[in-house]
Design a protein around this motif. Sequence first.
Motif, PDB file in Angstrom:
ATOM      1  N   TYR A  36       0.842  -1.182   0.000  1.00 17.27           N
ATOM      2  CA  TYR A  36       0.000   0.000   0.000  1.00 17.27           C
ATOM      3  C   TYR A  36       0.884   1.242   0.000  1.00 17.27           C
ATOM      4  O   TYR A  36       1.986   1.246   0.549  1.00 17.27           O
ATOM      5  CB  TYR A  36      -0.900   0.052   1.241  1.00 17.27           C
ATOM      6  N   GLN A  38       0.656   5.342   1.080  1.00 19.93           N
ATOM      7  CA  GLN A  38      -0.140   6.315   1.806  1.00 19.93           C
ATOM      8  C   GLN A  38       0.471   7.703   1.670  1.00 19.93           C
ATOM      9  O   GLN A  38       1.570   7.967   2.161  1.00 19.93           O
ATOM     10  CB  GLN A  38      -0.275   5.941   3.286  1.00 19.93           C
ATOM     11  N   GLY A  43      -5.898   7.953   3.090  1.00 18.37           N
ATOM     12  CA  GLY A  43      -5.840   6.569   3.512  1.00 18.37           C
ATOM     13  C   GLY A  43      -4.902   5.781   2.610  1.00 18.37           C
ATOM     14  O   GLY A  43      -4.549   6.226   1.512  1.00 18.37           O
ATOM     15  N   PRO A  44      -4.456   4.607   3.041  1.00 13.91           N
ATOM     16  CA  PRO A  44      -3.587   3.767   2.203  1.00 13.91           C
ATOM     17  C   PRO A  44      -4.267   3.403   0.893  1.00 13.91           C
ATOM     18  O   PRO A  44      -5.464   3.122   0.866  1.00 13.91           O
ATOM     19  CB  PRO A  44      -3.361   2.538   3.075  1.00 13.91           C
TER      20      PRO A  44
END
Lengths: 114, 112
Positions: A36, A38, A43-44
């Motif tokens: 992910y 960020q 948010g991620p």
Amino acid sequence: GESVGLHLPTLSVQEGDNSIINCAYSNSASDYFIWYKQESGKGPQFIIDIRSNMDKRQGQRVTVLLNKTVKHLSLQIAATQPGDSAVYFCAETRPTGANSKLTFGKGITLSVRP
Amino acid sequence: EAGVTQSPTHLIKTRGQQATLRCSPISGHTSVYWYQQALGLGLQFLLWYDEGEERNRGNFPPRFSGRQFPNYSSELNVNALELEDSALYLCASSSTVNYGYTFGSGTRLTVV
């Protein structure tokens, strides 16, 4: 106990260079891994995933490598751009069940120098 | 397609008060996950709801609780707020249990 950890807290690269972000995991039962990204205040965001029956998976400018022997995961970003500056997290999970959830590493900050 | 939405964006509470955070998953997603992200730290798993049931819970005290409604939206409640509860609370949803999380932008909770 289980853990998903990153080797380095920060990574600084020159724009245009390739970036490699590494991650170690300790649970050999993990069968699905995700990277992910960020960005500040967000948010991620999903980048790329890989299942344990694969060693490598490529996306657009990104490649994830999985080495199950040493329980190591890496994210390679080709031709790093300023927009790649963010915190990157690896995450792992196991087959569905009562304890299923994504476990995240601590995160590594990628800083791209112009 | 609308993404995961969280409200409010920011929340300021006094120590000892209660906070309620809300999350609407992507349409068709039945699983909702809550994570806490303290400043400069990683994501700590809080709660997982699927089909209205609590499926798993992280290592947090009982004053952290929540629920999932019939429309799959979810609420996170934090009672007796402490200063160290100040963090970004992230909600994610997925359509297949465990895979393909999509995160919201989070609620920034500040306890003063």
